[in-house]
Design a protein around this motif. Structure first.
Motif, PDB file in Angstrom:
ATOM      1  N   ASN A  37       0.818  -1.202   0.000  1.00  0.00           N
ATOM      2  CA  ASN A  37       0.000   0.000   0.000  1.00  0.00           C
ATOM      3  C   ASN A  37       0.856   1.258   0.000  1.00  0.00           C
ATOM      4  N   ARG A 329       4.686  -8.170   4.377  1.00  0.00           N
ATOM      5  CA  ARG A 329       3.388  -7.754   4.904  1.00  0.00           C
ATOM      6  C   ARG A 329       3.527  -6.491   5.762  1.00  0.00           C
ATOM      7  N   ALA A 330       4.497  -6.502   6.688  1.00  0.00           N
ATOM      8  CA  ALA A 330       4.674  -5.384   7.611  1.00  0.00           C
ATOM      9  C   ALA A 330       5.010  -4.098   6.870  1.00  0.00           C
ATOM     10  N   GLU A 333       2.042  -2.757   4.607  1.00  0.00           N
ATOM     11  CA  GLU A 333       0.940  -2.133   5.321  1.00  0.00           C
ATOM     12  C   GLU A 333       1.392  -0.942   6.163  1.00  0.00           C
ATOM     13  N   GLY A 334       2.612  -1.016   6.668  1.00  0.00           N
ATOM     14  CA  GLY A 334       3.058   0.011   7.617  1.00  0.00           C
ATOM     15  C   GLY A 334       4.004   1.051   7.072  1.00  0.00           C
ATOM     16  N   LYS A 340       2.724   0.753  12.967  1.00  0.00           N
ATOM     17  CA  LYS A 340       1.771   0.255  11.982  1.00  0.00           C
ATOM     18  C   LYS A 340       2.198  -1.120  11.468  1.00  0.00           C
ATOM     19  N   THR A 343       0.967  -3.566  14.053  1.00  0.00           N
ATOM     20  CA  THR A 343      -0.475  -3.752  13.923  1.00  0.00           C
ATOM     21  C   THR A 343      -0.816  -4.635  12.727  1.00  0.00           C
ATOM     22  N   ALA A 344      -0.058  -4.458  11.629  1.00  0.00           N
ATOM     23  CA  ALA A 344      -0.314  -5.241  10.417  1.00  0.00           C
ATOM     24  C   ALA A 344      -0.048  -6.726  10.620  1.00  0.00           C
ATOM     25  N   TRP A 348      -2.584 -11.587  11.948  1.00  0.00           N
ATOM     26  CA  TRP A 348      -2.534 -11.898  10.510  1.00  0.00           C
ATOM     27  C   TRP A 348      -2.451 -13.399  10.271  1.00  0.00           C
TER      28      TRP A 348
END
Length: 404
Positions: A37, A329-330, A333-334, A340, A343-344, A348
């Protein structure tokens, strides 16, 4: 920037707070290859420091870890090596299995601005690096280190492998009704043997079995007498915790004294290089396993096999592969916000080499399948075969209180 380190305190890890698997799996599930993202056009490198054993006693494990990491990174980024438009820039550092060297390397990387650290082949290393993560608010993903103490040590620390409690739960799967049963722990004297004995007592003993210990001096080279004691114990299960060059003689003695033919003997399977040490006794053992080649068959497994030298997957290849999936992933998303990233990862669920994996939100335990196996063949042709995949629900350690 805060860069310091304190020894992780010893603590009791078997606080029983149950967590239903249904709750664990209600968190968001997504593909390990999901698109990042990050804003389009951002080409700032995502810097990842890998501190692991390239040399030293655990160098074999380290080699598996880094091979798994490279295959996992290719899988998670669809071969681009990028999270969105940002390249993943990796710096590898050898800790030689020395906690002091690992701490020095981690401090250096943090000082250079690295916000993601991974690796830790050994438990002693992970226990020393983890506090740095909390002190400096960087993401730390521990690798093959199996110490239960890594779980819940702080909010910034995660793990990409299994923990010792899951090993013992895998052993317990061979004794589904422990009440009234007798279990003997046959182990070397010292920290390794005692930790296994304590875990067996906590897991299997608390389920109703009587657990006794037979500790053998680490310096012993003759095992006939100890093997005779093991047979005379008339246990329903013998759990063997052994490491080192005396293993072949130990297994031979247990076999010659009729132990392997008179009761169920359970032990963990190590890396490929150790398989020959079981000798003729191998086919008579009940194996618990974190992983071995052939234990699973899925998209991630296929990708790992293609990325490993000779296509031969070993014990800790999945740990490196999983670490790459978690870090992609981390970062996806973060971005550069470590909180963040945390949190990601919390809650999961994703498909990994071993199967369905879930990062438990409460303490960052990695819930995962474990495996039962049996050896077939002999000599150089000895190899494990899958007997049963143990569902994550049946290999779930108790929740521990998150610290820091």
């Amino acid at each position: 920037m805060v860069i310091r380190q304190t020894s992780a305190p010893r603590r009791l890890l078997f606080a029983a707070v149950g967590l239903s698997m249904a709750a664990a799996f209600t968190s968001a599930c997504s593909s390990p290859q999901e698109a990042a993202n990050e804003p389009a056009g951002d080409t700032t490198p995502i810097k990842v420091g890998l501190v692991y054993s390239q040399t030293g006693a655990l160098a074999g494990y380290g080699k598996q870890y880094i091979e798994g990491w490279k295959a996992g990174l290719a899988f998670a980024t669809k071969g681009t090596g990028k999270v969105g438009s940002r390249p993943v820039e990796v710096k590898e550092v050898d800790d030689a299995g020395d906690p002091a060297k690992a701490v020095s390397a981690a401090k250096d990387l943090i000082g250079q601005g690295y916000k993601i650290i991974a690796g830790s082949t050994g438990s002693a290393v992970a226990g020393q690096v983890a506090p740095l993560a909390a002190q400096n608010k960087v993401l730390f993903v521990s690798g093959p280190a199996a110490s239960d103490a890594v779980t819940g040590v702080n909010k910034y620390t995660f793990r990409s492998g299994r923990q010792s409690y899951q090993d013992v739960l895998a052993a317990k799967s061979y004794l589904p009704s422990p009440t009234g049963k007798k279990v003997l722990v046959f182990a070397q004297e010292g920290t390794f043997g005692k930790s296994n004995a304590d875990a067996v007592k906590a897991v299997i003993g608390s389920a109703g079995a009587t657990v006794d210990n037979l500790f053998v001096p680490a310096s012993a080279t003759e095992f006939t007498g100890f093997a005779a004691q093991a047979k005379n114990a008339k246990a329903d299960m013998i759990f063997v915790a052994w490491a080192g060059t005396t293993a072949p003689a130990m297994w031979q003695a247990l076999d010659q004294q009729g132990v392997l033919g008179s009761t169920m003997v359970v032990t963990g399977i190590d890396q490929r290089a150790s398989w020959a040490t079981f000798g003729a006794a191998g086919s008579k053992l009940s194996l618990l396993a974190h992983y071995f080649d052939g234990a699973s068959d899925n998209e991630a497994t296929t990708a790992l096999r293609k990325g490993v030298e000779g296509g031969k997957v070993d014990l800790f290849h999945p740990d490196g592969f999983t670490a790459a999936q978690m870090i992609v992933r981390a970062a996806g998303e973060g971005g550069d916000d470590v909180d963040k990233m945390v949190t990601a990862l919390e809650g999961w669920s994703f498909d990994g080499v071993k199967g369905k994996l879930t990062v438990r939100k409460e303490d960052h335990a990695l819930l995962q399948p474990m495996f039962q196996g049996k050896f077939s063949g002999s000599g150089a042709d000895l190899k494990p075969e899958l007997v049963k995949a143990i569902d994550p629900a049946d290999a779930t350690p108790p929740v521990v209180q998150m610290k820091g």
